[in-house]
Scaffold this active site. Structure first.
Site, mmCIF file in Angstrom:
data_model
loop_
_atom_site.group_PDB
_atom_site.id
_atom_site.type_symbol
_atom_site.label_atom_id
_atom_site.label_comp_id
_atom_site.label_asym_id
_atom_site.label_seq_id
_atom_site.Cartn_x
_atom_site.Cartn_y
_atom_site.Cartn_z
ATOM 1 N N ASP A 40 -1.001 10.122 -8.268
ATOM 2 C CA ASP A 40 -1.272 9.968 -6.839
ATOM 3 C C ASP A 40 -2.087 11.173 -6.367
ATOM 4 O OD1 ASP A 40 0.366 8.005 -4.604
ATOM 5 O OD2 ASP A 40 -0.771 9.708 -3.802
ATOM 6 N N GLY A 85 -2.718 1.471 5.286
ATOM 7 C CA GLY A 85 -1.598 1.622 6.196
ATOM 8 C C GLY A 85 -1.426 0.329 6.967
ATOM 9 N N SER A 124 -4.298 -8.178 -1.376
ATOM 10 C CA SER A 124 -3.600 -8.298 -0.096
ATOM 11 C C SER A 124 -3.903 -9.625 0.587
ATOM 12 C CB SER A 124 -4.077 -7.156 0.808
ATOM 13 O OG SER A 124 -3.751 -7.409 2.153
ATOM 14 N N CYS A 126 -4.820 -9.724 3.395
ATOM 15 C CA CYS A 126 -5.969 -9.431 4.269
ATOM 16 C C CYS A 126 -7.282 -9.970 3.704
ATOM 17 C CB CYS A 126 -6.083 -7.931 4.519
ATOM 18 S SG CYS A 126 -4.779 -7.316 5.591
ATOM 19 N N TYR A 155 -10.789 -3.144 5.106
ATOM 20 C CA TYR A 155 -9.723 -3.246 4.093
ATOM 21 C C TYR A 155 -9.776 -4.564 3.314
ATOM 22 C CZ TYR A 155 -4.874 -3.353 2.360
ATOM 23 O OH TYR A 155 -3.740 -3.444 1.582
ATOM 24 N N LYS A 159 -10.620 -5.390 -0.738
ATOM 25 C CA LYS A 159 -9.676 -6.070 -1.630
ATOM 26 C C LYS A 159 -10.341 -7.277 -2.298
ATOM 27 C CE LYS A 159 -5.843 -3.666 -1.185
ATOM 28 N NZ LYS A 159 -5.407 -2.853 -2.327
ATOM 29 N N ALA A 199 4.879 -3.055 10.708
ATOM 30 C CA ALA A 199 5.774 -3.560 11.753
ATOM 31 C C ALA A 199 7.278 -3.424 11.441
ATOM 32 C CB ALA A 199 5.415 -5.007 12.075
ATOM 33 N N LYS A 206 11.712 2.427 16.190
ATOM 34 C CA LYS A 206 11.757 2.395 17.654
ATOM 35 C C LYS A 206 13.153 2.022 18.146
ATOM 36 C CE LYS A 206 6.858 1.190 18.224
ATOM 37 N NZ LYS A 206 5.897 0.164 18.707
HETATM 38 P P1 NAD Z 1 1.074 3.433 -0.002
HETATM 39 O O1 NAD Z 1 0.041 3.952 0.948
HETATM 40 O O2 NAD Z 1 2.476 3.849 0.196
HETATM 41 O O3 NAD Z 1 0.669 3.791 -1.498
HETATM 42 C C1 NAD Z 1 -0.665 3.942 -1.920
HETATM 43 C C2 NAD Z 1 -0.779 5.291 -2.597
HETATM 44 O O4 NAD Z 1 -2.115 5.453 -3.092
HETATM 45 C C3 NAD Z 1 -0.505 6.454 -1.630
HETATM 46 O O5 NAD Z 1 0.591 7.228 -2.070
HETATM 47 C C4 NAD Z 1 -1.799 7.236 -1.663
HETATM 48 O O6 NAD Z 1 -1.612 8.640 -1.587
HETATM 49 C C5 NAD Z 1 -2.397 6.822 -2.989
HETATM 50 N N1 NAD Z 1 -3.832 7.077 -3.013
HETATM 51 C C6 NAD Z 1 -4.724 6.862 -2.011
HETATM 52 N N2 NAD Z 1 -5.933 7.298 -2.381
HETATM 53 C C7 NAD Z 1 -5.795 7.789 -3.636
HETATM 54 C C8 NAD Z 1 -6.697 8.403 -4.538
HETATM 55 N N3 NAD Z 1 -7.989 8.598 -4.216
HETATM 56 N N4 NAD Z 1 -6.236 8.814 -5.749
HETATM 57 C C9 NAD Z 1 -4.913 8.639 -6.069
HETATM 58 N N5 NAD Z 1 -4.012 8.073 -5.253
HETATM 59 C C10 NAD Z 1 -4.454 7.650 -4.047
HETATM 60 O O7 NAD Z 1 0.933 1.851 0.016
HETATM 61 P P2 NAD Z 1 1.874 0.727 -0.629
HETATM 62 O O8 NAD Z 1 2.483 -0.013 0.481
HETATM 63 O O9 NAD Z 1 2.726 1.298 -1.702
HETATM 64 O O10 NAD Z 1 0.757 -0.213 -1.281
HETATM 65 C C11 NAD Z 1 0.447 -0.210 -2.665
HETATM 66 C C12 NAD Z 1 -0.708 -1.164 -2.914
HETATM 67 O O11 NAD Z 1 -0.346 -2.472 -2.467
HETATM 68 C C13 NAD Z 1 -1.997 -0.805 -2.183
HETATM 69 O O12 NAD Z 1 -3.095 -1.095 -3.007
HETATM 70 C C14 NAD Z 1 -1.995 -1.729 -0.995
HETATM 71 O O13 NAD Z 1 -3.303 -1.980 -0.520
HETATM 72 C C15 NAD Z 1 -1.342 -2.965 -1.567
HETATM 73 N N6 NAD Z 1 -0.709 -3.785 -0.505
HETATM 74 C C16 NAD Z 1 0.400 -3.329 0.118
HETATM 75 C C17 NAD Z 1 0.977 -4.108 1.118
HETATM 76 C C18 NAD Z 1 2.209 -3.667 1.837
HETATM 77 O O14 NAD Z 1 2.672 -4.397 2.719
HETATM 78 N N7 NAD Z 1 2.791 -2.524 1.542
HETATM 79 C C19 NAD Z 1 0.399 -5.337 1.471
HETATM 80 C C20 NAD Z 1 -0.745 -5.752 0.814
HETATM 81 C C21 NAD Z 1 -1.286 -4.970 -0.205
#
Ligand code: NAD
Length: 336
Positions: A40, A85, A124, A126, A155, A159, A199, A206
Site C-alpha cells: 500500500d 472513496g 465497481s 460505477c 472513477y 474502472k 453511506a 452520525k
Molecule cells: P480503500 O481506499 O480502503 O483501499 C484502497 C487502498 O489502495 C488504500 O489503502 C490506498 O492507500 C491504496 N492505494 C491508493 N493508491 C495507491 C498507490 N498508488 N499505490 C499503492 N496503494 C495505493 O478502498 P476499498 O474499499 O478497500 O476498495 C478496494 C478496491 O475495491 C478498490 O479498487 C475500489 O475501487 C474497489 N471497490 C470498492 C468498493 C467499496 O464499496 N468499498 C466498491 C466498488 C469497488
C-alpha cells in the site's frame, strides 16, 4: 471447475492497507496461506489492519518499478489498490480517480513479466451507464448494462477501461484475469470519517454522534429517497475467492440485491442504536446516481451463490465497531 492454489505459493494483495485489502490479507492468512504480501502507498499507521505475518511493504504502485517489485514471485495477485472513496470523494476528485489507471496497467505488465498465474481486478458498479440509474425504483443492473458505455465520470471510466485492459491481457498474453464489479462494500475496519467514507459508515457515525452528544438530529445527503444495495465484507471476501478460483472470464457483479433507500438505511441504524432522530436533508450534497441495485442472475447461475448477509446483521457489526472506535479512539487520543 474451481482452481485452488498451493498454500505455500506467494499471494500479493495490493491496497493491503485499505478496507477490503486488510480483510483479504487476514482471510488468506487464516486459510493457511504462508506467503502473503500486502502493499500500500500509505504509512503503516494509516493502514486499517497491519498483519505481522504478511510481508508488508509501502510502495507507490503508480510506478512500474514498484509493481515489478511487488509482483516478484507472486502466483496470484489481487489488485485492490485505487485512489477512491465515497460519493463525496469521487465526485470531487475525478483526475485522482483516473490516475489509478496507472496502477492497474503497471500491475498487469508486472504480472505478465513475473509469470503470475491469476490476476484479480476489483472493478465497481460505477461502470454502469448513468442513464440506466435515473429512477430510485431501479431495475437491477445486469452485466451487459455497462454498454453502450456512459459510466460514472472519472472513477467509473477508469474502472471500465481497466476491466478492458484485463480482458486484453488475457486474450493477447494469456494472463488469466478475473474481474468483479463490487457494489458498495461495508463493514468494520473501514473508513468512517474524514471525507472518503461511504453511506453505511457515515450514517453509523452520525447516529453515534447524535447519541453521544444528545443532539438528536441527523444530516442526510439528498432527499434520502436515492436507493442502493450494500454488501457486507464477509460476502465480498467469499465472492472474491469464488470468482478468483472460477472460470468466469467476463466481469461479474458482486453485490447484494437487498435494495434500500438511504432513509431506510437510517431507519435500520436508528433501530440498532435505539434512537429516533430529526432528519435534515442537504439537497445540494453529492448523491451519485438516483438508484442502483445488483442483478445477481449471473453469479447465481455461474457459482450457485450470491451475497446474502442482511443489512440488519451486517450493520449491527459495523455499528458496534464504529461505536467502539469513536469512544475508545477518543479515550486513546485524549490519553495520548
Ligand atoms: P480503500 O481506499 O480502503 O483501499 C484502497 C487502498 O489502495 C488504500 O489503502 C490506498 O492507500 C491504496 N492505494 C491508493 N493508491 C495507491 C498507490 N498508488 N499505490 C499503492 N496503494 C495505493 O478502498 P476499498 O474499499 O478497500 O476498495 C478496494 C478496491 O475495491 C478498490 O479498487 C475500489 O475501487 C474497489 N471497490 C470498492 C468498493 C467499496 O464499496 N468499498 C466498491 C466498488 C469497488
Amino acid at each position: 471447475m474451481d482452481r485452488a492454489l498451493d498454500k505455500d505459493r506467494l499471494v500479493l494483495v495490493t491496497g493491503g492497507g485499505g478496507f477490503i485489502g486488510g480483510h483479504l490479507v487476514a482471510d488468506l492468512l487464516a486459510k493457511g496461506h504462508s506467503r502473503v504480501r500486502a502493499v500500500d502507498i500509505k504509512p503503516y499507521d494509516e493502514w486499517y489492519q497491519v498483519h505481522p505475518a504478511a510481508d508488508n511493504r509501502i510502495l507507490d504502485l503508480r510506478e512500474l518499478a514498484a509493481c515489478e517489485e511487488s509482483a516478484e514471485d507472486a502466483a496470484r495477485i489481487y489488485n485492490l489498490a485505487a485512489d477512491m472513496g465515497g460519493m463525496g470523494f469521487i465526485e470531487n476528485n475525478k483526475a485522482l480517480c483516473m490516475i489509478s489507471v496507472l496502477i492497474n496497467t503497471h500491475m498487469l505488465m508486472a504480472a505478465k513479466a513475473a509469470g503470475t498465474e491469476r490476476f484479480f481486478y476489483a472493478s465497481s458498479a460505477c461502470v454502469y451507464a448513468a442513464d440506466k440509474q435515473t429512477d430510485a425504483h431501479v431495475t437491477a443492473l445486469k452485466e451487459e448494462d455497462a454498454y453502450p458505455a456512459m459510466p460514472e465520470d472519472g472513477y467509473g471510466w477508469e474502472k471500465l477501461f481497466s476491466e478492458r485492459m484485463c480482458r486484453h491481457f488475457r486474450e493477447d498474453f494469456g494472463l488469466t484475469t478475473r474481474v468483479a464489479r463490487f457494489h458498495n462494500v461495508y463493514g468494520p475496519h473501514g473508513t468512517w470519517d474524514g471525507g472518503r467514507e461511504k453511506a453505511p459508515a457515515a450514517i453509523c457515525r452520525k447516529i453515534i454522534q447524535a447519541k453521544l452528544s444528545g443532539r438528536h438530529e441527523i444530516e442526510i445527503w439528498g432527499d434520502g429517497e436515492q436507493s442502493r444495495s450494500f454488501m457486507y465484507i464477509d460476502d465480498c471476501l467469499y465472492g472474491v475467492e469464488r470468482i478468483m478460483a472460477s472460470e468466469i472470464e467476463e466481469p461479474i457483479n458482486l453485490g447484494s440485491d437487498q435494495l434500500v433507500t438511504i432513509n431506510e438505511l437510517v431507519d435500520i441504524v436508528e433501530g440498532i442504536a435505539g434512537i429516533s432522530l430529526k432528519r435534515n436533508y442537504k439537497l445540494d450534497a453529492p448523491q451519485g446516481v438516483r438508484g442502483r441495485n445488483s442483478d445477481n442472475t449471473m453469479i447465481q447461475t455461474r457459482l450457485g451463490w450470491a451475497p446474502g448477509i442482511t443489512l440488519e446483521e451486517g450493520l449491527a457489526k459495523t455499528y458496534a465497531w464504529i461505536y467502539d472506535e469513536m469512544t475508545a479512539g477518543g479515550a486513546r487520543s485524549a490519553a495520548g
